[in-house]
Design a protein around this motif. Structure first.
Motif, PDB file in Angstrom:
ATOM      1  N   ALA A  46       2.740   6.348   1.306  1.00  0.00           N
ATOM      2  CA  ALA A  46       2.876   5.760  -0.033  1.00  0.00           C
ATOM      3  C   ALA A  46       4.118   4.885  -0.110  1.00  0.00           C
ATOM      4  O   ALA A  46       4.138   3.870  -0.824  1.00  0.00           O
ATOM      5  CB  ALA A  46       2.931   6.871  -1.078  1.00  0.00           C
ATOM      6  N   ILE A  47       5.151   5.253   0.619  1.00  0.00           N
ATOM      7  CA  ILE A  47       6.403   4.482   0.628  1.00  0.00           C
ATOM      8  C   ILE A  47       6.153   3.069   1.132  1.00  0.00           C
ATOM      9  O   ILE A  47       6.578   2.083   0.521  1.00  0.00           O
ATOM     10  CB  ILE A  47       7.448   5.188   1.516  1.00  0.00           C
ATOM     11  N   MET A  48       5.461   2.955   2.230  1.00  0.00           N
ATOM     12  CA  MET A  48       5.214   1.646   2.820  1.00  0.00           C
ATOM     13  C   MET A  48       4.219   0.829   1.999  1.00  0.00           C
ATOM     14  O   MET A  48       4.341  -0.397   1.894  1.00  0.00           O
ATOM     15  CB  MET A  48       4.730   1.820   4.259  1.00  0.00           C
ATOM     16  N   LEU A  49       3.251   1.500   1.380  1.00  0.00           N
ATOM     17  CA  LEU A  49       2.273   0.772   0.570  1.00  0.00           C
ATOM     18  C   LEU A  49       2.887   0.208  -0.702  1.00  0.00           C
ATOM     19  O   LEU A  49       2.466  -0.838  -1.190  1.00  0.00           O
ATOM     20  CB  LEU A  49       1.095   1.680   0.228  1.00  0.00           C
ATOM     21  N   THR A  50       3.891   0.881  -1.233  1.00  0.00           N
ATOM     22  CA  THR A  50       4.603   0.331  -2.390  1.00  0.00           C
ATOM     23  C   THR A  50       5.207  -1.016  -2.031  1.00  0.00           C
ATOM     24  O   THR A  50       5.111  -1.992  -2.791  1.00  0.00           O
ATOM     25  CB  THR A  50       5.699   1.296  -2.859  1.00  0.00           C
ATOM     26  N   ARG A  51       5.795  -1.091  -0.854  1.00  0.00           N
ATOM     27  CA  ARG A  51       6.361  -2.364  -0.394  1.00  0.00           C
ATOM     28  C   ARG A  51       5.260  -3.382  -0.120  1.00  0.00           C
ATOM     29  O   ARG A  51       5.415  -4.578  -0.429  1.00  0.00           O
ATOM     30  CB  ARG A  51       7.204  -2.128   0.857  1.00  0.00           C
ATOM     31  N   ALA A  52       4.136  -2.954   0.434  1.00  0.00           N
ATOM     32  CA  ALA A  52       3.033  -3.871   0.713  1.00  0.00           C
ATOM     33  C   ALA A  52       2.524  -4.528  -0.568  1.00  0.00           C
ATOM     34  O   ALA A  52       2.256  -5.735  -0.600  1.00  0.00           O
ATOM     35  CB  ALA A  52       1.899  -3.119   1.416  1.00  0.00           C
ATOM     36  N   ARG A  53       2.407  -3.751  -1.626  1.00  0.00           N
ATOM     37  CA  ARG A  53       1.946  -4.316  -2.903  1.00  0.00           C
ATOM     38  C   ARG A  53       2.961  -5.323  -3.447  1.00  0.00           C
ATOM     39  O   ARG A  53       2.582  -6.357  -4.013  1.00  0.00           O
ATOM     40  CB  ARG A  53       1.708  -3.193  -3.908  1.00  0.00           C
ATOM     41  N   GLU A  54       4.236  -5.025  -3.279  1.00  0.00           N
ATOM     42  CA  GLU A  54       5.272  -5.972  -3.704  1.00  0.00           C
ATOM     43  C   GLU A  54       5.136  -7.293  -2.952  1.00  0.00           C
ATOM     44  O   GLU A  54       5.245  -8.374  -3.540  1.00  0.00           O
ATOM     45  CB  GLU A  54       6.661  -5.377  -3.455  1.00  0.00           C
ATOM     46  N   ARG A  55       4.889  -7.210  -1.671  1.00  0.00           N
ATOM     47  CA  ARG A  55       4.760  -8.425  -0.858  1.00  0.00           C
ATOM     48  C   ARG A  55       3.550  -9.250  -1.287  1.00  0.00           C
ATOM     49  O   ARG A  55       3.618 -10.484  -1.313  1.00  0.00           O
ATOM     50  CB  ARG A  55       4.639  -8.053   0.615  1.00  0.00           C
ATOM     51  N   ALA A  56       2.448  -8.585  -1.607  1.00  0.00           N
ATOM     52  CA  ALA A  56       1.264  -9.314  -2.062  1.00  0.00           C
ATOM     53  C   ALA A  56       1.556 -10.070  -3.351  1.00  0.00           C
ATOM     54  O   ALA A  56       1.122 -11.218  -3.530  1.00  0.00           O
ATOM     55  CB  ALA A  56       0.102  -8.345  -2.256  1.00  0.00           C
TER      56      ALA A  56
ATOM     57  N   LEU B 228      -1.147 -13.292  -3.361  1.00  0.00           N
ATOM     58  CA  LEU B 228      -2.456 -13.076  -2.747  1.00  0.00           C
ATOM     59  C   LEU B 228      -3.231 -12.047  -3.559  1.00  0.00           C
ATOM     60  O   LEU B 228      -3.028 -10.842  -3.424  1.00  0.00           O
ATOM     61  CB  LEU B 228      -2.297 -12.612  -1.296  1.00  0.00           C
ATOM     62  N   ASP B 229      -4.144 -12.526  -4.385  1.00  0.00           N
ATOM     63  CA  ASP B 229      -4.919 -11.640  -5.249  1.00  0.00           C
ATOM     64  C   ASP B 229      -6.068 -10.952  -4.517  1.00  0.00           C
ATOM     65  O   ASP B 229      -6.659 -10.006  -5.057  1.00  0.00           O
ATOM     66  CB  ASP B 229      -5.497 -12.438  -6.436  1.00  0.00           C
ATOM     67  N   ASN B 230      -6.403 -11.430  -3.327  1.00  0.00           N
ATOM     68  CA  ASN B 230      -7.529 -10.838  -2.597  1.00  0.00           C
ATOM     69  C   ASN B 230      -7.069  -9.796  -1.571  1.00  0.00           C
ATOM     70  O   ASN B 230      -7.831  -9.402  -0.687  1.00  0.00           O
ATOM     71  CB  ASN B 230      -8.367 -11.917  -1.913  1.00  0.00           C
ATOM     72  N   ALA B 231      -5.813  -9.350  -1.692  1.00  0.00           N
ATOM     73  CA  ALA B 231      -5.297  -8.268  -0.849  1.00  0.00           C
ATOM     74  C   ALA B 231      -5.009  -7.060  -1.733  1.00  0.00           C
ATOM     75  O   ALA B 231      -4.387  -7.182  -2.793  1.00  0.00           O
ATOM     76  CB  ALA B 231      -4.028  -8.701  -0.125  1.00  0.00           C
ATOM     77  N   ALA B 232      -5.483  -5.895  -1.308  1.00  0.00           N
ATOM     78  CA  ALA B 232      -5.254  -4.656  -2.057  1.00  0.00           C
ATOM     79  C   ALA B 232      -4.823  -3.572  -1.076  1.00  0.00           C
ATOM     80  O   ALA B 232      -5.066  -3.666   0.138  1.00  0.00           O
ATOM     81  CB  ALA B 232      -6.525  -4.232  -2.793  1.00  0.00           C
ATOM     82  N   PHE B 233      -4.188  -2.532  -1.622  1.00  0.00           N
ATOM     83  CA  PHE B 233      -3.662  -1.462  -0.781  1.00  0.00           C
ATOM     84  C   PHE B 233      -3.939  -0.110  -1.424  1.00  0.00           C
ATOM     85  O   PHE B 233      -3.770   0.051  -2.631  1.00  0.00           O
ATOM     86  CB  PHE B 233      -2.155  -1.647  -0.574  1.00  0.00           C
ATOM     87  N   GLU B 234      -4.355   0.851  -0.599  1.00  0.00           N
ATOM     88  CA  GLU B 234      -4.656   2.187  -1.093  1.00  0.00           C
ATOM     89  C   GLU B 234      -4.146   3.235  -0.119  1.00  0.00           C
ATOM     90  O   GLU B 234      -4.171   3.037   1.101  1.00  0.00           O
ATOM     91  CB  GLU B 234      -6.172   2.370  -1.272  1.00  0.00           C
ATOM     92  N   VAL B 235      -3.672   4.361  -0.690  1.00  0.00           N
ATOM     93  CA  VAL B 235      -3.301   5.507   0.131  1.00  0.00           C
ATOM     94  C   VAL B 235      -4.584   6.201   0.566  1.00  0.00           C
ATOM     95  O   VAL B 235      -5.274   6.817  -0.244  1.00  0.00           O
ATOM     96  CB  VAL B 235      -2.385   6.481  -0.644  1.00  0.00           C
ATOM     97  N   VAL B 236      -4.913   6.069   1.835  1.00  0.00           N
ATOM     98  CA  VAL B 236      -6.153   6.612   2.385  1.00  0.00           C
ATOM     99  C   VAL B 236      -5.861   7.135   3.789  1.00  0.00           C
ATOM    100  O   VAL B 236      -5.173   6.472   4.572  1.00  0.00           O
ATOM    101  CB  VAL B 236      -7.253   5.521   2.463  1.00  0.00           C
ATOM    102  N   ASP B 237      -6.396   8.309   4.097  1.00  0.00           N
ATOM    103  CA  ASP B 237      -6.389   8.802   5.471  1.00  0.00           C
ATOM    104  C   ASP B 237      -7.711   8.389   6.092  1.00  0.00           C
ATOM    105  O   ASP B 237      -8.762   8.940   5.761  1.00  0.00           O
ATOM    106  CB  ASP B 237      -6.228  10.323   5.495  1.00  0.00           C
ATOM    107  N   ALA B 238      -7.664   7.404   6.973  1.00  0.00           N
ATOM    108  CA  ALA B 238      -8.894   6.849   7.543  1.00  0.00           C
ATOM    109  C   ALA B 238      -9.634   7.842   8.415  1.00  0.00           C
ATOM    110  O   ALA B 238     -10.802   7.622   8.742  1.00  0.00           O
ATOM    111  CB  ALA B 238      -8.573   5.584   8.341  1.00  0.00           C
ATOM    112  N   GLN B 239      -8.989   8.931   8.788  1.00  0.00           N
ATOM    113  CA  GLN B 239      -9.674   9.943   9.583  1.00  0.00           C
ATOM    114  C   GLN B 239     -10.620  10.784   8.740  1.00  0.00           C
ATOM    115  O   GLN B 239     -11.747  11.055   9.144  1.00  0.00           O
ATOM    116  CB  GLN B 239      -8.664  10.873  10.255  1.00  0.00           C
ATOM    117  N   SER B 240     -10.169  11.168   7.555  1.00  0.00           N
ATOM    118  CA  SER B 240     -10.921  12.191   6.816  1.00  0.00           C
ATOM    119  C   SER B 240     -11.374  11.780   5.427  1.00  0.00           C
ATOM    120  O   SER B 240     -12.304  12.383   4.886  1.00  0.00           O
ATOM    121  CB  SER B 240     -10.058  13.460   6.694  1.00  0.00           C
ATOM    122  N   ASP B 241     -10.756  10.777   4.824  1.00  0.00           N
ATOM    123  CA  ASP B 241     -11.162  10.374   3.477  1.00  0.00           C
ATOM    124  C   ASP B 241     -12.450   9.562   3.537  1.00  0.00           C
ATOM    125  O   ASP B 241     -12.666   8.775   4.461  1.00  0.00           O
ATOM    126  CB  ASP B 241     -10.061   9.541   2.807  1.00  0.00           C
TER     127      ASP B 241
END
Length: 208
Positions: free
Chosen positions: A86-96, A101-114
């Motif tokens: 979540a820490i890194m995604l907060t920064r990613a959203r700030e950068r977008a 860039l309105d066509n970039a989105a970020f979500e906290v997801v575990d790609a293994q199990s979610d």
């Protein structure tokens, strides 16, 4: 209803990337992006992203590759960056927001199990984000479910440590002064978990 007390399969990685490791990546974001740019270039050369496509970026961190994917697919496409930090995604959203860039989105997801949206994406990419799965075969099967028929997967991972002087030489230097124990399981989640190319091919095949 009783609460589910089953340990999360990626609990150790969740704790790691939502603590000091995530904070360090945010702090060193620009330096790390610059040093990893050649690998990102190779990733996008392999992914062949096209205008209007939908892209999933696994282990996107602070968002550099997701933002580049969004640029490449254009306004008619979409790039979704997922990460457990979540820490890194907060920064990613700030950068977008900073680059508009309105066509970039970020979500906290575990790609293994979610659960991922079935058949949603034309391409899945990852710059050094797939070596940290506790159960990689299950993770890649989950990612496959999110690809449309004929979709593409492209990722970058490290070869063995002695093929990477950036890590090997400092380790050798440190070993002159402190005892460094080699991991008992070379396939344990971590930067070099995918160093064995034959093993990785086998994982891909068994995951479908």
């Amino acid at each position: 209803m009783d609460a589910d007390t089953t340990p999360h399969p990626n609990a150790q990685m969740h704790e790691y990337w939502n603590g000091l490791a995530g904070e360090k990546w945010v702090r060193l974001e620009h330096r790390l992006d610059e040093s990893l740019q050649p690998f990102a270039d190779g990733l996008f050369a392999a992914a062949h992203l096209r205008s209007g496509e939908r892209v999933l970026d696994v282990g996107c961190g602070c968002g550099a590759t997701t933002l580049e994917a969004a640029r490449r697919v254009g306004p008619g496409g979409r790039a979704l960056g997922v990460d457990i930090s979540a820490i890194m995604l907060t920064r990613a959203r700030e950068r977008a927001r900073e680059v508009g860039l309105d066509n970039a989105a970020f979500e906290v997801v575990d790609a293994q199990s979610d659960r991922l949206p079935a058949g949603e994406f034309d391409a899945i990419i990852s710059r050094f984000g797939v070596m940290f799965f506790a159960h990689p075969e299950a993770a890649f099967a989950n990612l496959l479910s999110a690809l449309r028929p004929g979709g593409r997967l492209a990722f970058v991972c490290w070869q063995k440590i002695d093929a990477n002087p950036w890590m090997f030489l400092p380790t050798l230097a440190a070993m002159q002064h402190v005892a460094i124990q080699r991991p008992t399981d070379p396939h344990a989640p971590g930067p070099f978990a995918f160093a064995d190319a034959d093993r990785v091919r086998g994982l891909m095949e068994r995951a479908g």
